[in-house]
Design an enzyme around this catalytic site. Sequence first.
Site, short mmCIF file in Angstrom:
data_model
loop_
_atom_site.label_atom_id
_atom_site.label_comp_id
_atom_site.label_asym_id
_atom_site.label_seq_id
_atom_site.Cartn_x
_atom_site.Cartn_y
_atom_site.Cartn_z
N ASP A 168 3.72 -1.62 0.87
CA ASP A 168 3.39 -0.75 -0.27
C ASP A 168 1.91 -0.45 -0.41
O ASP A 168 1.51 0.63 -0.80
CB ASP A 168 3.92 -1.36 -1.57
CG ASP A 168 3.15 -2.62 -1.95
OD1 ASP A 168 3.09 -3.56 -1.14
OD2 ASP A 168 2.60 -2.68 -3.07
N GLU A 177 -7.87 -0.90 -3.80
CA GLU A 177 -6.62 -1.03 -3.03
C GLU A 177 -5.90 0.31 -2.94
O GLU A 177 -5.69 0.98 -3.95
CB GLU A 177 -5.70 -2.07 -3.67
CG GLU A 177 -4.46 -2.35 -2.83
CD GLU A 177 -3.65 -3.55 -3.32
OE1 GLU A 177 -2.84 -4.07 -2.53
OE2 GLU A 177 -3.83 -3.95 -4.49
#
Length: 497
Positions: free
Chosen positions: A82, A474
């Site tokens: 993910d 991120e």
Amino acid sequence: MASAATFSLVTQVLCLTLCLLSLGCSAFTTEDYSDALDKSILFFEGQRSGKLPSNQRLNWRGNSGLSDGSSYHVDLVGGYYDAGDNVKFGLPMAFTTTLLAWSVIEFGSSMPNQIENAKAAVRWSTDYLLKAATTTPGTLYVQVADPNMDHSCWERPEDMDTPRNVYKVSTQNPGSDVAAETAAALAAASIVFKDSDPSYSGKLLHTAMKVFDFADKYRGSYSDSLSSVVCPFYCSYSGYQDELLWGASWIHRASKNSSYLSYIKSNGHTLGADDDDYSFSWDDKRAGTKVLLSKSFLETNTEEFQIYKAHSDNYICSLIPGSSSFQAQYTPGGLLYKASESNLQYVTSTTLLLLTYAKYLSSNRGAVTCGSSAVTAETLIAQAKKQVDYILGDNPAKMSYMVGFGKKYPQHVHHRGSSVPSVHEHPGRISCNDGFQYFHSGSPNPNVLVGAIVGGPDNKDNFADDRNNYQQSEPATYINAPFVGALAFFSANTNPK
């Protein structure tokens, strides 16, 4: 020489003035948007799990997770990680797939040079989701890896030796949210492959219907069934009702089956049709569903869907400064701001909704009703363009938040595979704890995760390029997926009027 220099300066000032006065002034060219589009799709190759194909372009990656599911006697090889870890989370993966497919459905004609790569990115996920949905009757496999164990290590996916536990929802332990999102992903993808691979498309749609029936018949949230395995990582905070309506809407769009229209009409009011919601994310699908269903009203005047047009208007009006119901927050530099963690996911999803709704409105010269005023499709496009351009570098920091795009972009991305030397450069295994030397290193990531869009700046336009600052540094698949559609649109419409 002096007169020539003076003439040149006057010319530059005149050109700049004309540009500033022009509605079509753009910080980026068609080529820039096309380059960003290419890279936004390439990013997905960096997130691949499984055996990589011979045409893998991001070649610092290697094979990983080749035995996923084997200890449970199922094949769960493939799919996507993910974000910056090595977990395969089903809910965000399915949502990523739905939005990537939606990007191709609405704006695929604007990405002729990248359409095959975009479809390959969709298929990498749907191949996995099909396995997850069809391997065991009455079961949907929704996650591979224990996130708590995975997050305690800093290792590249090619080396990972943390437990690859498999998690599922079933008739006894339901997960209507993740199941209905999986149904939405498969249905949306069936539209993508309808012409190029009718057999695969049919399989996707058939499976979508079966998974949706499972989600609807055995109702419950996967957060309740799986608790600490999915929470707080991807808790279904909004409940499962929004996914049921979203899933039904996509199957209706893909199949034109009247039973799904009946389902939407009968169940819409209890599944969120009457709610106004002002964000669109892997957790909450309400705003996206309203826009999706508004298409039928705007293009074919299907009266049952007028309510969705009205609620879509409410959502859009909340984003437009100066409108009577404006309530969105923007940074001083003009970026939509929703949350301190991974804010750009809300920005990219919003841009896709703005451009998609503008497209639907243009089909019948419609407009958004904001109180007593009307907002045109052109205004929506302009608002989306500001957000796209901000992400690409037209912002106070003059920084691109897409890795590998522009002259200045994040160097210390919170991503295991990108920050640890690749298996090609360092064939020897780098263990769980040994990887932290790279996490704490002040050096730029050795492997450039081209196309990754990071979490982004704070509400004052400040950004810390720090690997430890995962909230800002991120990347995630669901940040990129809707941006593919937005970039495709602007690569074909640099100066929309």
